[in-house]
Design a protein around this motif. Structure first.
Motif: not given
Ligand SMILES: Nc1ncnc2c1ncn2[C@@H]1O[C@H](COP(=O)(O)OP(=O)(O)OP(=O)(O)O)[C@@H](O)[C@H]1O
Ligand SMILES: [Mg+2]
Length: 469
Positions: A371, A417-418, A434
């Protein structure tokens, strides 16, 4: 028995079938035999009463007892063709007027039916000849002149009963043949039905790690085998999934380790190509140290996931003061958030939960560090806990770009990984989420994410209540 090993299922069912058929043959056979025997002896008795009544009538038509001695034919004719009958007629003084043949044993002295009473089946008595069984009746008959004569009519086992005995032994023979037939047929039928099972075994023998895509076809399988086949196919699904994940895992791990290792290698080779100053070496070692750290974290995370996969990781649940735990995490990350200009807040009512403290910390740490990393300067990260219907629910939210919907289904996958193209991707391996998911699975809890692109992202963790665990 134990030396022969357990009996095959086919043989067992066949033997069971033959035992059942022998038992039912025996019951039905015995019933039929007994009802036939009852009917036959009833008819024999009716015949005996009939003959005795007839003899009484013939006597009543005779003028005197002497007529019997002169001509016994009217009486003996009644027994014509019945060699098993014995008739004796005696005068009141005991003188024998007629005797057709001797019985094999003396007759018992049974009560004699008086002349005025009609003979019934109740007047028939048993007697025991040398062989088998016999029936007899004694009655008084009156000749025309009114003189009473003693009639004794006896019979050794009748022809009918001999036939019955033959019928019985025929039936036993049929029973034996029937039992053998039932066993053989049962064996053949069961063997035939078992061929589906043999096909399952054949398929199972065909399966190897590289040929895990074989499945049993269940359309024409019998109902009993369908369930087993479905379980077998489901097992293959899981195996195939596991093997695929494992090989993907190994490939991803090798791929991700290659980058830091080759960076280290190239930097070191370049540094060694000519003499360097002490400062240059220092800079190089500091940069290498970062790469080593990243490698070490990646290896540690991978090992953690491998241990979860192999079920080697035991949960150590403790009753936690959740508010204190979250406060501790907040205090740890607060300075870090401050450094990048992010406001970090925490909020929780007093809550207790049965959770492994080390794993809880690890999961929340992963979410909070994600975050903070994805919140632009001036944004906010909020960590909160509340009591829910199921138990307790934690939420980690942050403002920022959010996660695009197409990435959402994959972000919990290993090495996913986005934002792989982002400049800071060198610091991430795509294992954090994960690991959080694995920790939640270990606790029997849930993890999900809600994200509004361009606005915010919230990750939720829900732990079940202590008493339901
Ligand atoms: N709060 C968030 N906001 C936006 N995207 C996020 C957030 N948390 C995770 N993601 C996306 O999900 C991806 C997977 O996260 P995950 O924690 O598994 O890996 P990582 O952070 O990239 O690497 P690691 O945690 O192993 O260092 C991230 O790469 C990122 O794209
Ligand atoms: Mg992460």
């Amino acid at each position: 028995m134990s030396r022969l090993g357990p009996l095959s299922l086919t043989l067992r069912v066949a033997l069971l079938l033959s035992a059942v058929s022998v038992a039912s043959f025996l019951v039905v056979g015995t019933y039929l035999y007994q009802s036939l025997a009852r009917q036959m002896s009833y008819r024999d008795d009716v015949e005996l009463v009939g003959k005795a009544t007839q003899i009484r009538r013939i006597l009543s038509e005779l003028p005197s007892p002497q007529a019997i001695v002169n001509d016994a034919r009217p009486l003996t004719d009644t027994l014509f063709g019945h060699n098993d009958f014995m008739l004796k007629v005696e005068a009141p003084d005991g003188k024998q007027l007629l005797r057709t043949s001797a019985t094999s044993r003396p007759l018992p002295q049974v009560e004699s039916v008086p002349p005025q009473r009609v003979l019934t089946l109740d007047d028939i008595h048993d007697w025991v000849p040398a062989m088998g069984s016999g029936r007899m009746v004694r009655a008084v008959g009156l000749v025309g002149t009114g003189e009473p004569l003693q009639i004794t009519l006896a019979r050794e086992k009748s022809d009918r009963l001999r036939i019955l005995r033959g019928y019985g032994s025929d039936m036993l023979l049929a029973l034996g043949v029937g039992a053998v037939l039932a066993t053989l047929l049962g064996y053949a039928i069961v063997r035939h039905s078992m061929r589906q099972l043999r096909s399952v075994i054949g398929k199972a023998n065909d399966i190897t790690a590289s040929r895990l895509n074989t499945r049993l076809s269940l359309q024409d399988a019998p109902v009993e085998l369908r369930e087993m086949g479905a379980a077998f196919n489901a097992m293959l699904d899981r195996l195939e999934d596991g093997v695929q994940r494992l090989s993907g895992f190994a490939a991803d791990l090798a791929h991700d380790m290659r980058t830091p290792v080759s960076t280290l290698m190239v930097e070191t080779q370049v540094a060694l190509s000519r003499p360097r100053t002490a400062e240059e070496y220092q800079t190089l070692l500091a940069s290498n140290s970062e790469e080593y750290e990243r490698l070490a974290r990646m290896i540690e995370n991978t090992l953690f996931l491998a241990r979860v996969d192999n079920a080697q990781l035991a949960l150590k649940r403790e009753t936690l003061d959740l508010r204190a735990e979250l406060q501790r995490i907040h205090d740890y990350f607060d300075i870090l958030a401050d450094d990048v200009g992010v406001r970090f807040t925490v909020e929780s009512p007093p809550l207790q939960a049965e959770i492994d403290p080390v794993l809880l910390q690890r999961a929340v740490n992963n979410l909070v560090s994600n975050a903070i990393r994805h919140t632009p300067a001036g944004g906010t990260v909020h960590l909160s806990a509340r009591e829910s219907d199921q138990g307790v629910e934690l939420a980690v939210s942050n403002t920022g770009a959010g996660i695009a919907p197409e990435h959402l289904p994959h972000i919990f996958n290993r090495y996913y990984r986005a934002d792989a193209a982002r400049s800071d991707h060198g610091h991430s391996a795509g294992l954090g989420l994960s690991i959080v998911r694995a920790i939640m699975e270990l606790h029997g809890g849930n993890i999900w994410v809600e994200s509004e692109p361009g606005a915010s992202t919230v990750f939720f963790l829900s732990f079940r209540k202590a008493k339901n665990i």
